[in-house]
Design a protein around this motif. Structure first.
Motif, PDB file in Angstrom:
ATOM      1  N   PHE A  85       5.332  -4.078   8.138  1.00 46.52           N
ATOM      2  CA  PHE A  85       6.740  -4.048   7.783  1.00 46.52           C
ATOM      3  C   PHE A  85       7.090  -2.736   7.092  1.00 46.52           C
ATOM      4  O   PHE A  85       6.222  -2.021   6.597  1.00 46.52           O
ATOM      5  N   TYR A  86       8.390  -2.463   7.019  1.00 43.99           N
ATOM      6  CA  TYR A  86       8.910  -1.374   6.206  1.00 43.99           C
ATOM      7  C   TYR A  86       9.619  -1.996   5.012  1.00 43.99           C
ATOM      8  O   TYR A  86      10.476  -2.867   5.170  1.00 43.99           O
ATOM      9  N   TYR A  87       9.223  -1.549   3.827  1.00 42.94           N
ATOM     10  CA  TYR A  87       9.679  -2.198   2.599  1.00 42.94           C
ATOM     11  C   TYR A  87      10.762  -1.430   1.856  1.00 42.94           C
ATOM     12  O   TYR A  87      11.470  -2.017   1.039  1.00 42.94           O
ATOM     13  N   ARG A  88      10.882  -0.136   2.104  1.00 41.31           N
ATOM     14  CA  ARG A  88      11.853   0.650   1.335  1.00 41.31           C
ATOM     15  C   ARG A  88      13.287   0.121   1.426  1.00 41.31           C
ATOM     16  O   ARG A  88      14.002   0.124   0.426  1.00 41.31           O
ATOM     17  N   PRO A  89      13.752  -0.365   2.621  1.00 41.08           N
ATOM     18  CA  PRO A  89      15.126  -0.888   2.652  1.00 41.08           C
ATOM     19  C   PRO A  89      15.356  -2.040   1.680  1.00 41.08           C
ATOM     20  O   PRO A  89      16.465  -2.233   1.189  1.00 41.08           O
ATOM     21  N   LYS A 128       1.419   1.451  -1.772  1.00 41.42           N
ATOM     22  CA  LYS A 128       0.158   1.718  -2.460  1.00 41.42           C
ATOM     23  C   LYS A 128       0.353   1.936  -3.961  1.00 41.42           C
ATOM     24  O   LYS A 128      -0.516   1.575  -4.766  1.00 41.42           O
ATOM     25  N   THR A 129       1.478   2.520  -4.347  1.00 40.61           N
ATOM     26  CA  THR A 129       1.735   2.715  -5.774  1.00 40.61           C
ATOM     27  C   THR A 129       1.808   1.376  -6.491  1.00 40.61           C
ATOM     28  O   THR A 129       1.171   1.176  -7.531  1.00 40.61           O
ATOM     29  N   TRP A 130       2.575   0.444  -5.918  1.00 39.59           N
ATOM     30  CA  TRP A 130       2.690  -0.877  -6.544  1.00 39.59           C
ATOM     31  C   TRP A 130       1.363  -1.629  -6.546  1.00 39.59           C
ATOM     32  O   TRP A 130       0.962  -2.215  -7.556  1.00 39.59           O
ATOM     33  N   LEU A 131       0.668  -1.605  -5.417  1.00 40.22           N
ATOM     34  CA  LEU A 131      -0.578  -2.373  -5.313  1.00 40.22           C
ATOM     35  C   LEU A 131      -1.686  -1.809  -6.195  1.00 40.22           C
ATOM     36  O   LEU A 131      -2.623  -2.523  -6.551  1.00 40.22           O
ATOM     37  N   ASN A 132      -1.568  -0.544  -6.565  1.00 38.99           N
ATOM     38  CA  ASN A 132      -2.580   0.075  -7.428  1.00 38.99           C
ATOM     39  C   ASN A 132      -2.122   0.203  -8.879  1.00 38.99           C
ATOM     40  O   ASN A 132      -2.672   0.994  -9.646  1.00 38.99           O
ATOM     41  N   ALA A 157      10.622  -8.027 -17.177  1.00 36.97           N
ATOM     42  CA  ALA A 157       9.471  -8.861 -16.835  1.00 36.97           C
ATOM     43  C   ALA A 157       8.596  -8.134 -15.821  1.00 36.97           C
ATOM     44  O   ALA A 157       8.983  -7.146 -15.212  1.00 36.97           O
ATOM     45  N   GLN A 158       7.409  -8.627 -15.645  1.00 35.44           N
ATOM     46  CA  GLN A 158       6.505  -8.050 -14.667  1.00 35.44           C
ATOM     47  C   GLN A 158       7.047  -8.269 -13.259  1.00 35.44           C
ATOM     48  O   GLN A 158       7.688  -9.268 -12.979  1.00 35.44           O
ATOM     49  N   ASN A 159       6.796  -7.319 -12.359  1.00 31.06           N
ATOM     50  CA  ASN A 159       7.240  -7.439 -10.978  1.00 31.06           C
ATOM     51  C   ASN A 159       6.186  -8.158 -10.137  1.00 31.06           C
ATOM     52  O   ASN A 159       5.808  -7.692  -9.057  1.00 31.06           O
ATOM     53  N   SER A 160       5.720  -9.296 -10.632  1.00 36.18           N
ATOM     54  CA  SER A 160       4.636  -9.994  -9.946  1.00 36.18           C
ATOM     55  C   SER A 160       5.055 -10.500  -8.573  1.00 36.18           C
ATOM     56  O   SER A 160       4.247 -10.532  -7.642  1.00 36.18           O
ATOM     57  N   LEU A 161       6.329 -10.908  -8.411  1.00 40.08           N
ATOM     58  CA  LEU A 161       6.773 -11.416  -7.117  1.00 40.08           C
ATOM     59  C   LEU A 161       6.787 -10.317  -6.063  1.00 40.08           C
ATOM     60  O   LEU A 161       6.454 -10.561  -4.900  1.00 40.08           O
ATOM     61  N   LEU A 162       7.179  -9.107  -6.452  1.00 42.64           N
ATOM     62  CA  LEU A 162       7.136  -7.971  -5.531  1.00 42.64           C
ATOM     63  C   LEU A 162       5.700  -7.690  -5.107  1.00 42.64           C
ATOM     64  O   LEU A 162       5.410  -7.523  -3.915  1.00 42.64           O
ATOM     65  N   ILE A 163       4.797  -7.643  -6.065  1.00 39.14           N
ATOM     66  CA  ILE A 163       3.395  -7.353  -5.757  1.00 39.14           C
ATOM     67  C   ILE A 163       2.803  -8.448  -4.878  1.00 39.14           C
ATOM     68  O   ILE A 163       2.074  -8.172  -3.915  1.00 39.14           O
ATOM     69  N   ASP A 164       3.121  -9.700  -5.175  1.00 40.07           N
ATOM     70  CA  ASP A 164       2.642 -10.817  -4.348  1.00 40.07           C
ATOM     71  C   ASP A 164       3.159 -10.702  -2.917  1.00 40.07           C
ATOM     72  O   ASP A 164       2.442 -10.988  -1.961  1.00 40.07           O
ATOM     73  N   TYR A 165       4.410 -10.273  -2.772  1.00 38.59           N
ATOM     74  CA  TYR A 165       5.003 -10.126  -1.441  1.00 38.59           C
ATOM     75  C   TYR A 165       4.268  -9.046  -0.641  1.00 38.59           C
ATOM     76  O   TYR A 165       3.945  -9.237   0.537  1.00 38.59           O
ATOM     77  N   LEU A 166       3.992  -7.923  -1.284  1.00 34.50           N
ATOM     78  CA  LEU A 166       3.278  -6.841  -0.604  1.00 34.50           C
ATOM     79  C   LEU A 166       1.858  -7.264  -0.237  1.00 34.50           C
ATOM     80  O   LEU A 166       1.380  -7.000   0.871  1.00 34.50           O
ATOM     81  N   LYS A 167       1.171  -7.921  -1.172  1.00 35.94           N
ATOM     82  CA  LYS A 167      -0.193  -8.364  -0.901  1.00 35.94           C
ATOM     83  C   LYS A 167      -0.241  -9.348   0.263  1.00 35.94           C
ATOM     84  O   LYS A 167      -1.153  -9.309   1.095  1.00 35.94           O
TER      85      LYS A 167
END
Length: 391
Positions: A120-124, A363-367, A7-17
């Motif tokens: 925040f730092y998101y990689r962890p 930036k990769t995810w948001l773009n 499925a699309q990773n829309s929740l991840l993108i929404d979290y970053l935005k």
């Protein structure tokens, strides 16, 4: 468990935005949590001790004189909320700002650190955030089927749909019932009128004859649902009924995932666990595909491949990164000077220093690209980052 198209990773993108660009102090804390929720009191104490040390940090106090206290108070509130710390996990990533707090469960222990900065730092939490997917989950049985909606963390009954209550409910509504195909005929042997049945075998129960209608009505109800156009579907239940259902139902969003061998009427918590495991498996498959692509690109010396931090940082800003892997166990601190360009930086001495790997991930995810965080030993060439460009 059968898995299909991710499925699309829309929740991840929404979290970053939602969290990128917010002002004030941003606390990121990672903790290894052996035993998960069973040892909540131990994890809570460790977190509270870290907060005490933070309040004594003069540099942090000077940088965030107004917002730090709000962040600390929210952290204390989070620490005392035992329900938030429940469940099976081996670590947590905590994000707290003036706008609120988030506790993200991790399946593996993270590298521990606590930082307060402008973001925040998101990689962890990269894997856990990428595994958050919305989906529908149908608990399928011939009596009282239930449709759930999973929001990436918990499941609840979806109330905006009328499902057939039972396979038996159709007996009085024109279903294939033995009595409806009975008529009178004369026996050749005795000449006595007898009631006989046509189209009905004594070995078939009314329930068995009603099953096709039950499954058909269930399919109609699901297919007409708006969410079926937007979300994947997981069907949970006994192997026989699930197998028959997937033969007659084409899910508008795509193929159907199944979990068979389940007992009837599982709890919402059981549905959430099954959905969570499925999402984690989909995320794992995506990660393997990205790693495979990057290794093939490096081996083939493709022009679209790069492992240069500076180049990938700039490409991610421009939206040119299609997919990338960043090290989860390394850092690449930098600053971008208008005259000197991209330069290495010391975060302890330079307040404008940026952690480039985390920024590339965001930036990769948001773009519109896809990014994963993995140990540096698994990145092609054992580098800190590797990427494939769109152009």
């Amino acid at each position: 468990m059968n898995t299909t198209t991710p499925a699309q990773n829309s929740l991840l993108i929404d979290y970053l935005k939602k969290h990128e660009g917010m002002e004030g102090a941003h606390l990121t804390c990672t903790l290894a949590c052996e035993g998960g929720g069973k040892n909540y009191s131990t994890h809570r104490k460790r977190f509270l001790n870290l907060l005490k040390d933070l309040e004594k940090d003069k540099a942090v106090l000077e940088a965030y004189p107004e917002s730090l206290q709000t962040v600390v108070e929210l952290c204390r509130s989070l620490a005392t909320d035992g329900e938030r710390w429940s469940g099976d996990y081996e670590g947590v990533c905590i994000h707290v700002s003036e706008q609120g707090e988030n506790l993200i469960n991790l399946r593996r222990p993270p590298i521990e650190f606590t930082r307060v900065e402008d973001r925040f730092y998101y990689r962890p939490a990269a894997g856990a955030l990428a595994a958050r997917r919305e989906m529908l989950a149908l608990s399928l049985s011939f009596k009282q089927p239930e449709l759930y909606i999973f929001d990436g963390e918990s499941a609840e009954v979806f109330g905006e749909i009328d499902l057939p209550e039972s396979v038996y409910a159709f007996s009085e509504e024109g279903a294939l019932d033995a009595s409806q195909h009975a008529h009178i005929r004369r026996s050749r042997d005795t000449g006595t009128p007898q009631t006989v049945n046509q189209g009905f075998s004594p070995t078939q129960s009314p329930r068995e004859l009603n099953e096709p209608i039950f499954l058909r009505e269930l399919s109609h109800a699901l297919r007409d649902l708006k969410e079926s156009q937007e979300l994947p579907l997981l069907v949970v239940g006994d192997e026989n009924i699930v197998g028959e259902f997937v033969k007659v139902y084409d899910h508008p969003f795509g193929e159907i995932d199944t979990e068979m061998g389940m007992q009837s009427h599982p709890k919402a918590s059981d549905i959430a666990r099954i959905c969570s495991d499925l999402c984690a498996e989909k995320q794992r498959q995506e990660m393997l595909e990205i790693k495979k692509e990057l290794k093939q690109a490096e081996a083939g010396r493709m022009e679209s491949f790069s492992d240069n931090v500076k180049e990938i940082y700039e490409a991610a800003e421009q939206g040119r990164v299609a997919s990338c892997a960043v090290a989860s166990d390394e850092n690449a601190w930098c600053r971008f000077d208008e005259k000197k360009g991209f330069q290495s930086a010391d975060p302890e001495k330079d307040s404008d220093a940026v952690e480039a790997l985390d920024w590339i991930f965001v930036k990769t995810w948001l773009n519109g690209g896809k990014a994963i965080a993995i140990p540096s030993k698994d990145i092609p060439g054992v580098k800190k980052v590797a990427a494939l460009y769109r152009w």
